[in-house]
Scaffold this active site. Structure first.
Site, PDB file in Angstrom:
ATOM      1  CB  THR A  58      33.922   3.361  -1.539  1.00  0.00           C
ATOM      2  OG1 THR A  58      33.515   4.314  -0.569  1.00  0.00           O
ATOM      3  CG2 THR A  58      35.196   3.853  -2.177  1.00  0.00           C
ATOM      4  N   GLY A  82      35.115   5.560   6.810  1.00  0.00           N
ATOM      5  CA  GLY A  82      36.221   6.419   6.438  1.00  0.00           C
ATOM      6  C   GLY A  82      36.946   7.070   7.596  1.00  0.00           C
TER       7      GLY A  82
HETATM    8  N1  ASP Z   1      34.989   4.948   2.753  1.00  0.00           N
HETATM    9  C1  ASP Z   1      33.759   5.583   2.396  1.00  0.00           C
HETATM   10  C2  ASP Z   1      33.584   6.788   3.281  1.00  0.00           C
HETATM   11  O1  ASP Z   1      33.776   6.669   4.482  1.00  0.00           O
HETATM   12  C3  ASP Z   1      32.549   4.737   2.495  1.00  0.00           C
HETATM   13  C4  ASP Z   1      32.713   3.289   2.202  1.00  0.00           C
HETATM   14  O2  ASP Z   1      33.618   2.856   1.540  1.00  0.00           O
HETATM   15  O3  ASP Z   1      31.871   2.506   2.656  1.00  0.00           O
HETATM   16  O4  ASP Z   1      33.188   7.812   2.785  1.00  0.00           O
END
Ligand code: ASP
Length: 314
Positions: free
Chosen positions: A174, A228
């Site tokens: 992300t 997430g």
């Molecule tokens: N937070 C992001 C999601 O769950 C993915 C990540 O940061 O690894 O979509």
């Protein structure tokens, strides 16, 4: 007039040394530096925190090294579904788009939605249409695809078939930014392709205001990375702000509490960047690495992937 401050991340994970070539590690650090420069130049010129976080995130969305925009992760159907959000701590205005198939820079669409004001969240084909109507570039899916993401999806499918665990960097990533401007305003922005092999239509925390993204003047700005679902359940961004506002915790204590105490027992990779109202930076993560960068109050800029920290030119 207060201090200006900026911190960014490009995702956390196991990030083994051999998962990228030396040129790719170098390229990722270079693009983190470019994102810092883009955001900091605006802040230095007296620009707003909201403009700075958008500019920093756009640079990382355009980079193939991070899981957002060009180079985003593929879902279980081999499709890119992009999520992004932005929040202005001065007004608590926010915009978020999810499951976009086409917006070149999802964070720009989130910003325009925030300004439009008719909705905080917009999803799927309607979000793509909104962006196009506002004149933002839209792209075919192939624009977002890199060989690395195709390989990661195949690897995750193999792991799923064999019942084994993929490495964190096959799953995650992300990008995000938090900023404090000279007028004392805070802002946060986050953008992601989600995780590799995610279910069709799954929306993560990055576009969820209060979970993966949160900013409130006088308190803090937060942008998260990691599984997430847990950021949503723990409402991480807002929880950090609450502990600071009501329990009077400092930013290091509040962010450490979420990442290393509340989320750690779930054995999910998690990290974030955050700033308090004085520009103090926190960047905790419970994985071996996190792509990150920050600018000190003295105007020195640093980027890092693991423990080693590199100073970069602003
Ligand atoms: N937070 C992001 C999601 O769950 C993915 C990540 O940061 O690894 O979509």
């Amino acid at each position: 007039m207060t201090k200006i401050a900026l911190a960014i991340h490009g995702g956390c994970g196991v990030m083994p040394e051999n998962s990228m070539t030396p040129e790719e590690w170098e390229g990722a650090r270079r693009d983190l530096g470019a994102a810092l420069r883009a955001g900091y130049a605006l802040l230095k010129a007296g620009g707003s925190a909201i403009n700075a976080v958008e500019a920093a995130v756009v640079v990382m969305e355009n980079s193939p090294h991070f899981n957002a925009g060009h180079g985003a992760a593929l879902n279980e159907n081999g499709v890119h579904e992009l999520d992004a959000s932005i929040m202005d701590g001065a007004t608590l205005e926010a915009g978020a788009i999810s499951a976009s198939h086409a917006i070149r820079n999802p964070v720009k669409a989130a910003r325009l939605l925030m300004e439009d004001g008719r909705a905080v969240y917009m999803t799927g084909p309607a979000a793509d249409r909104f962006a196009e109507e506002k004149g933002l570039p839209v792209e075919p899916q192939s624009y977002f695809t890199t060989q690395k993401r195709v390989d990661a999806l195949q690897a995750m499918k193999r792991h799923a078939a064999a019942g084994t665990e993929g490495t964190e960097n096959e799953k995650h990533g992300t990008v995000g930014a938090v900023a404090l401007d000279a007028a004392g305003h805070l802002a946060a922005a986050t953008s992601t392709g989600g995780y590799t092999n995610k279910p069709d239509g799954r929306v993560g925390d990055s576009p969820v205001i209060g979970a993966g993204t949160y900013a409130r003047d006088g308190v803090c700005a937060v942008s998260g990375t990691g599984k997430g679902e847990f950021f949503i359940r723990y409402v991480v961004g807002h929880e950090i702000a609450s502990r600071m506002a009501y329990l009077k915790q400092d930013i290091a204590t509040a962010t450490d509490g979420l990442i290393n105490h509340d989320l750690a027992p779930h054995q999910i990779g998690a990290g974030l960047v955050a700033l308090d109202a004085e520009g103090v930076v926190a960047a905790p993560y419970n994985t071996p690495g996190m792509f990150r960068g920050w600018v000190t109050p003295e105007g020195k800029a640093f980027v890092a992937t693991h423990e080693e920290v590199f100073e970069v030119e602003l």
